[in-house]
Design a protein around this motif. Structure first.
Motif, PDB file in Angstrom:
ATOM      1  N   ILE A 105      -0.545   2.824  -6.637  1.00 53.21           N
ATOM      2  CA  ILE A 105      -1.492   3.946  -6.574  1.00 53.21           C
ATOM      3  C   ILE A 105      -2.612   3.713  -7.582  1.00 53.21           C
ATOM      4  O   ILE A 105      -3.790   3.958  -7.291  1.00 53.21           O
ATOM      5  CB  ILE A 105      -0.786   5.284  -6.843  1.00 53.21           C
ATOM      6  CG1 ILE A 105       0.309   5.536  -5.800  1.00 53.21           C
ATOM      7  CG2 ILE A 105      -1.788   6.447  -6.828  1.00 53.21           C
ATOM      8  CD1 ILE A 105       1.165   6.762  -6.095  1.00 53.21           C
ATOM      9  N   ALA A 115      -6.089   9.714  -8.112  1.00 51.21           N
ATOM     10  CA  ALA A 115      -5.687   9.105  -6.834  1.00 51.21           C
ATOM     11  C   ALA A 115      -6.708   9.413  -5.750  1.00 51.21           C
ATOM     12  O   ALA A 115      -7.372  10.453  -5.767  1.00 51.21           O
ATOM     13  CB  ALA A 115      -4.311   9.609  -6.423  1.00 51.21           C
ATOM     14  N   ASN A 140      -5.079   1.045  -6.227  1.00 56.20           N
ATOM     15  CA  ASN A 140      -5.979   1.580  -5.204  1.00 56.20           C
ATOM     16  C   ASN A 140      -6.969   2.574  -5.817  1.00 56.20           C
ATOM     17  O   ASN A 140      -8.104   2.684  -5.374  1.00 56.20           O
ATOM     18  CB  ASN A 140      -5.172   2.266  -4.107  1.00 56.20           C
ATOM     19  CG  ASN A 140      -4.597   1.260  -3.115  1.00 56.20           C
ATOM     20  OD1 ASN A 140      -5.268   0.814  -2.191  1.00 56.20           O
ATOM     21  ND2 ASN A 140      -3.346   0.871  -3.351  1.00 56.20           N
ATOM     22  N   ASP A 174       0.847  -1.189   0.000  1.00 53.94           N
ATOM     23  CA  ASP A 174       0.000   0.000   0.000  1.00 53.94           C
ATOM     24  C   ASP A 174       0.888   1.246   0.000  1.00 53.94           C
ATOM     25  O   ASP A 174       1.757   1.408   0.862  1.00 53.94           O
ATOM     26  CB  ASP A 174      -0.908   0.008   1.235  1.00 53.94           C
ATOM     27  CG  ASP A 174      -2.004   1.061   1.145  1.00 53.94           C
ATOM     28  OD1 ASP A 174      -1.668   2.231   0.888  1.00 53.94           O
ATOM     29  OD2 ASP A 174      -3.185   0.719   1.338  1.00 53.94           O
ATOM     30  N   TYR A 175       0.687   2.107  -0.988  1.00 48.52           N
ATOM     31  CA  TYR A 175       1.569   3.272  -1.160  1.00 48.52           C
ATOM     32  C   TYR A 175       1.594   4.184   0.058  1.00 48.52           C
ATOM     33  O   TYR A 175       2.555   4.928   0.272  1.00 48.52           O
ATOM     34  CB  TYR A 175       1.163   4.065  -2.404  1.00 48.52           C
ATOM     35  CG  TYR A 175      -0.181   4.754  -2.289  1.00 48.52           C
ATOM     36  CD1 TYR A 175      -0.285   6.053  -1.809  1.00 48.52           C
ATOM     37  CD2 TYR A 175      -1.353   4.107  -2.668  1.00 48.52           C
ATOM     38  CE1 TYR A 175      -1.510   6.696  -1.699  1.00 48.52           C
ATOM     39  CE2 TYR A 175      -2.584   4.724  -2.569  1.00 48.52           C
ATOM     40  CZ  TYR A 175      -2.671   6.017  -2.088  1.00 48.52           C
ATOM     41  OH  TYR A 175      -3.887   6.639  -1.973  1.00 48.52           O
ATOM     42  N   ARG A 176       0.549   4.138   0.893  1.00 48.90           N
ATOM     43  CA  ARG A 176       0.512   4.995   2.081  1.00 48.90           C
ATOM     44  C   ARG A 176       1.544   4.574   3.126  1.00 48.90           C
ATOM     45  O   ARG A 176       1.870   5.347   4.033  1.00 48.90           O
ATOM     46  CB  ARG A 176      -0.893   4.986   2.677  1.00 48.90           C
ATOM     47  CG  ARG A 176      -1.905   5.786   1.846  1.00 48.90           C
ATOM     48  CD  ARG A 176      -3.328   5.449   2.158  1.00 48.90           C
ATOM     49  NE  ARG A 176      -3.651   4.089   1.729  1.00 48.90           N
ATOM     50  CZ  ARG A 176      -4.898   3.609   1.653  1.00 48.90           C
ATOM     51  NH1 ARG A 176      -5.915   4.381   1.957  1.00 48.90           N
ATOM     52  NH2 ARG A 176      -5.115   2.365   1.260  1.00 48.90           N
ATOM     53  N   GLY A 189      -1.188  10.324  -2.522  1.00 51.03           N
ATOM     54  CA  GLY A 189      -1.086   9.530  -3.743  1.00 51.03           C
ATOM     55  C   GLY A 189      -0.975  10.402  -4.974  1.00 51.03           C
ATOM     56  O   GLY A 189      -0.206  10.107  -5.901  1.00 51.03           O
ATOM     57  N   SER A 190      -1.704  11.502  -4.993  1.00 54.61           N
ATOM     58  CA  SER A 190      -1.670  12.418  -6.128  1.00 54.61           C
ATOM     59  C   SER A 190      -0.306  13.094  -6.247  1.00 54.61           C
ATOM     60  O   SER A 190       0.303  13.112  -7.327  1.00 54.61           O
ATOM     61  CB  SER A 190      -2.768  13.464  -5.962  1.00 54.61           C
ATOM     62  OG  SER A 190      -2.768  14.356  -7.057  1.00 54.61           O
ATOM     63  N   LYS A 194       4.488   6.894   3.133  1.00 55.34           N
ATOM     64  CA  LYS A 194       4.264   8.166   3.819  1.00 55.34           C
ATOM     65  C   LYS A 194       4.737   8.085   5.270  1.00 55.34           C
ATOM     66  O   LYS A 194       5.311   9.050   5.799  1.00 55.34           O
ATOM     67  CB  LYS A 194       2.774   8.530   3.766  1.00 55.34           C
ATOM     68  CG  LYS A 194       2.431   9.868   4.402  1.00 55.34           C
ATOM     69  CD  LYS A 194       0.948  10.172   4.247  1.00 55.34           C
ATOM     70  CE  LYS A 194       0.592  11.527   4.858  1.00 55.34           C
ATOM     71  NZ  LYS A 194      -0.837  11.846   4.683  1.00 55.34           N
ATOM     72  N   ALA A 219       2.379  10.495  -7.259  1.00 51.55           N
ATOM     73  CA  ALA A 219       2.285  10.122  -8.672  1.00 51.55           C
ATOM     74  C   ALA A 219       2.849  11.226  -9.563  1.00 51.55           C
ATOM     75  O   ALA A 219       3.567  10.955 -10.538  1.00 51.55           O
ATOM     76  CB  ALA A 219       0.835   9.824  -9.041  1.00 51.55           C
TER      77      ALA A 219
END
Length: 383
Positions: A374, A313, A377, A81-83, A318-319, A86, A322
């Motif tokens: 991303i 996203a 999701n 998960d890309y989060r 995510g935005s 973060k 990307a």
């Protein structure tokens, strides 16, 4: 027993939608072309260097290994998960700065007059590649947490400059890597603009960056010669303008259809580093205008899908991430093409996914894996 109709079947739970196939296909296409070109452009150097014992496939085989490693990294990143990035962004960023600073210690390795690598035993590691993606992730996390403050100078913009842009510029400057510093600066500029930074602040910072770059170039004779040579490379075509002139000969001689795979003449010791800094020149010579159009089309597809993912996203992190990853790839690609076509001074910037270089290939494939996650999701959110 009666068979259940297809409409009665329950959808499996927890199964995520597929990744962006167009983006994945475009990246794999570029990498495959890159592998072919690394083999073709590196053959003369590899076959004549006693260190490689006549193995003309030396660079190709190493790049193939890095591709496999990068493919594994991309697959893993596309599943995480890309989060998650973060949460660990500050740690990643600090570690990348430490690695970058380590280049200036006895751990650093100097090649071709530049000290930008660390010997890790099995290969040479280029910390600047790690620093680029770490800075992008950290800035995306920073802006997503402070998006309401990005228009402010003190709490938003200046803070981003002090903790992200300036430390990276200092470390890259100590490595005499102004090309990477400028490329990363442009990428962060794009991210800050998307994140709501005021154009007044961005314009002033951009002008200061250009002025600082010009001053640093002027203080080093070899850098300043690159600037003056760029203005008229044929004025000293047997001296400082040699590699740019040979690059232009390669591109021009490709014509519409190209000379054919393996038929480049300029790779035979006319162009230095034909499989890294000037790989696009050799590609243009061997595959011509049609080949160049196909490759540029693949990069355009990467940009299209990357920015589409950014727009769709599910959250601001995510935005921003990307946008950062896509911009990083496209800015480096644009600079490489500009250098080999004598549209800007030489910088030593390689072409993402095509040029020879293990750290670059693995890190960029890992970054694309994050971008693919991303997109996965994003699709789940839209379903």
């Amino acid at each position: 027993m009666e068979k259940k109709e297809s409409g009665d079947r329950k959808k499996p739970r927890g199964k995520k939608p597929p990744v962006d196939f167009v983006l994945l296909a475009a990246i794999i296409g570029i990498i495959v072309i890159g592998l072919v070109m690394v083999f073709s452009s590196s053959w003369p150097d590899a076959i004549s260097n006693p260190a490689y014992k006549g193995d003309g496939m030396h660079f190709f085989k190493r790049q193939l290994v890095f591709f496999v490693v990068g493919l594994l990294g991309m697959a893993i990143a596309s599943r995480i998960d890309y989060r998650f990035w973060k949460r660990i962004a500050p740690v990643m960023y600090v570690c990348s700065l430490i690695l970058g600073a380590a280049v200036m210690t006895p751990l650093g390795v100097e090649l071709n007059g530049a000290k930008r690598w660390i010997n890790v035993g099995v290969t040479l590691l280029m910390p600047s590649d790690i620093m680029k993606i770490s800075a992008v992730i950290f800035l995306a996390a920073f802006m997503s947490r402070r998006k309401r403050k990005m228009k402010k100078f003190g709490d938003g913009f200046l803070y981003a400059m002090l903790i992200i842009a300036i430390p990276c510029a200092i470390i890259l400057g100590l490595q005499s890597d102004l090309g990477t510093s400028g490329m990363l600066g442009i990428t962060l500029f794009i991210m800050l603009f998307i994140g709501g930074g005021r154009m007044t602040y961005l314009a002033c910072t951009g002008l200061l960056g250009v002025a600082a770059g010009g001053l640093l170039a002027y203080t080093k004779p070899y850098r300043w010669r690159r600037v003056t040579t760029f203005l008229d490379p044929f004025k000293d075509k047997y001296g400082d303008g040699w590699q740019v002139v040979q690059s232009l000969y390669a591109i021009g001689s490709g014509g519409v259809m190209g000379a054919g795979l393996g038929q480049s003449k300029q790779k035979y010791y006319y162009i230095p580093e034909p499989y890294s800094d000037f790989i696009f020149s050799i590609f243009a010579e061997e595959f011509g205008f049609l080949g160049v159009a196909i490759v540029l089309g693949l990069y355009a597809a990467v940009a299209w899908r990357g920015f589409k993912i950014a727009i769709s996203a599910k959250d601001s992190f995510g935005s921003y991430l990307a946008v950062g990853i896509t911009s990083l790839v496209m800015v480096q690609t644009a600079i490489h093409i500009a250098v080999v076509s004598s549209s800007m001074p030489a910088t030593g910037i390689t072409m993402p996914f095509m040029s020879y270089g293990g750290t670059s290939l693995v890190i960029y494939m890992f970054a694309i894996g994050i971008l693919l996650n991303i997109s996965r999701n994003m699709k789940m959110n839209r379903s």
